[in-house]
Enzyme design. Structure first.
Site, PDB file in Angstrom:
ATOM      1  N   HIS A 144      47.856  46.009  40.120  1.00 55.37           N
ATOM      2  CA  HIS A 144      47.454  45.284  41.488  1.00 55.37           C
ATOM      3  C   HIS A 144      47.851  43.930  41.335  1.00 55.37           C
ATOM      4  O   HIS A 144      47.855  43.260  40.159  1.00 55.37           O
ATOM      5  CB  HIS A 144      46.037  45.592  41.961  1.00 55.37           C
ATOM      6  CG  HIS A 144      45.097  44.976  40.871  1.00 55.37           C
ATOM      7  ND1 HIS A 144      43.985  45.438  40.470  1.00 55.37           N
ATOM      8  CD2 HIS A 144      44.779  43.473  40.714  1.00 55.37           C
ATOM      9  CE1 HIS A 144      43.084  44.508  39.656  1.00 55.37           C
ATOM     10  NE2 HIS A 144      43.687  43.418  39.818  1.00 55.37           N
ATOM     11  N   GLU A 165      45.338  47.411  45.561  1.00 57.58           N
ATOM     12  CA  GLU A 165      45.306  48.470  44.675  1.00 57.58           C
ATOM     13  C   GLU A 165      46.142  49.423  44.797  1.00 57.58           C
ATOM     14  O   GLU A 165      46.904  49.468  45.778  1.00 57.58           O
ATOM     15  CB  GLU A 165      43.742  49.006  44.688  1.00 57.58           C
ATOM     16  CG  GLU A 165      42.616  48.010  44.359  1.00 57.58           C
ATOM     17  CD  GLU A 165      42.349  47.750  43.037  1.00 57.58           C
ATOM     18  OE1 GLU A 165      43.274  47.851  42.183  1.00 57.58           O
ATOM     19  OE2 GLU A 165      41.135  47.603  42.595  1.00 57.58           O
ATOM     20  N   ASN A 188      46.307  47.889  36.337  1.00 58.22           N
ATOM     21  CA  ASN A 188      46.685  49.261  37.102  1.00 58.22           C
ATOM     22  C   ASN A 188      47.984  48.479  38.263  1.00 58.22           C
ATOM     23  O   ASN A 188      48.090  49.274  39.043  1.00 58.22           O
ATOM     24  CB  ASN A 188      45.482  49.699  37.859  1.00 58.22           C
ATOM     25  CG  ASN A 188      44.946  48.740  39.032  1.00 58.22           C
ATOM     26  OD1 ASN A 188      45.598  47.422  38.993  1.00 58.22           O
ATOM     27  ND2 ASN A 188      43.774  49.395  39.675  1.00 58.22           N
TER      28      ASN A 188
END
Length: 268
Positions: A139, A144, A137
């Protein structure tokens, strides 16, 4: 960003080890920022092999890890302290008193612990080379999506995608933390050099967003576009969604000639 694309994961690890080795030979007291996860294991294997061959000493090295789970004891097999001991520290001549992780024990204020970790890095003279992986994603560390690009070491809630991705590392009856302490994005950007490794097709979209997408909190790794000395090492699978690969190969050929004459680092 310097983008270097290799045929396979082994080549990525070997080239990453060259960057670490040259820094440590130039600066025996180097401060390394270290990462956990499956990607850097092959790098650590290379470094251990170099040490056992008498080519590399960690005696004067200081390390700071990116992150550590909240609520896991250091001797727990799932802790990142255990990971680092098992994959690197137990096999080289490093003084473990000079190896740090952003821990926060039960009852400790995570905000205070985050500030204390930042101060330790500052007192060590800052991080010379930060090793990174990248999450599917986008990160980096446990920053995050939606993480502030100005963030510092702090507590973070892990996304469901990260928890799902990491679930394979935990047995069904094991506690899987949902919180972690992590260096912030601004902390990472303070490092003099950043070396990011990414392998596998499952990282291809995140790599594309990092390299060619907008700088955005939704892809934390995209902040590395603003870092002066970021080196991105990819295998073909992780690079599969990048356009202009011909240029990246050509540029790397030119950089290789310069590096052969002057070395990998320009300020050591």
């Amino acid at each position: 960003m310097q983008i270097i694309i290799f045929d396979n994961t082994q080549d990525v690890a070997e080239h990453a080890a060259l960057w670490v080795k040259e820094l440590m030979l130039k600066k025996p007291g180097a401060v390394l920022g270290l990462a956990t996860g499956s990607t850097p294991i092959s790098l650590y294997q290379q470094l251990v092999s170099n040490h056992k061959a008498g080519l590399l000493s960690f005696k004067h090295t200081t390390t700071f890890n990116l992150d550590e789970y909240l609520g896991i004891a250091p001797n727990n097999s799932q802790s990142y302290r255990h990971f680092m001991n098992s994959n690197l520290f137990d096999h080289v001549d490093i003084d473990k008193n000079n190896t740090f992780l952003p821990t926060c024990n039960t009852g400790e204020n995570p905000r205070v612990q985050g500030l204390a970790y930042e101060e330790k890095i500052k007192q060590a003279g800052g991080i010379d080379l930060q090793i990174l992986g990248i999450g599917a994603n986008g990160h980096i560390g446990f920053n995050e999506p939606t993480s502030s690009l100005a963030s510092r070491t702090r507590i973070k809630t892990l996304t469901q995608q990260t928890l799902t991705d990491n679930a394979r590392l935990f047995n069904a009856d094991e506690f899987q933390p949902t919180l972690a302490m992590t260096m912030g994005i601004a902390t990472i950007l303070d490092a003099k050099y950043v070396l990011l490794m990414a392998t596998g097709e499952n990282k291809a979209q995140a790599v594309k967003d990092m390299v060619a997408g907008a700088v955005s909190a939704m892809c934390p790794a995209s902040a590395l576009q603003m870092h002066e000395n970021t080196i991105v090492l990819l295998d073909k699978a992780a690079a599969s969604q990048l356009a202009d690969q011909e240029y990246y190969h050509w540029a790397n050929d030119q950089n290789t000639k310069i590096n052969q004459e002057f070395g990998l680092y320009h300020n050591y």
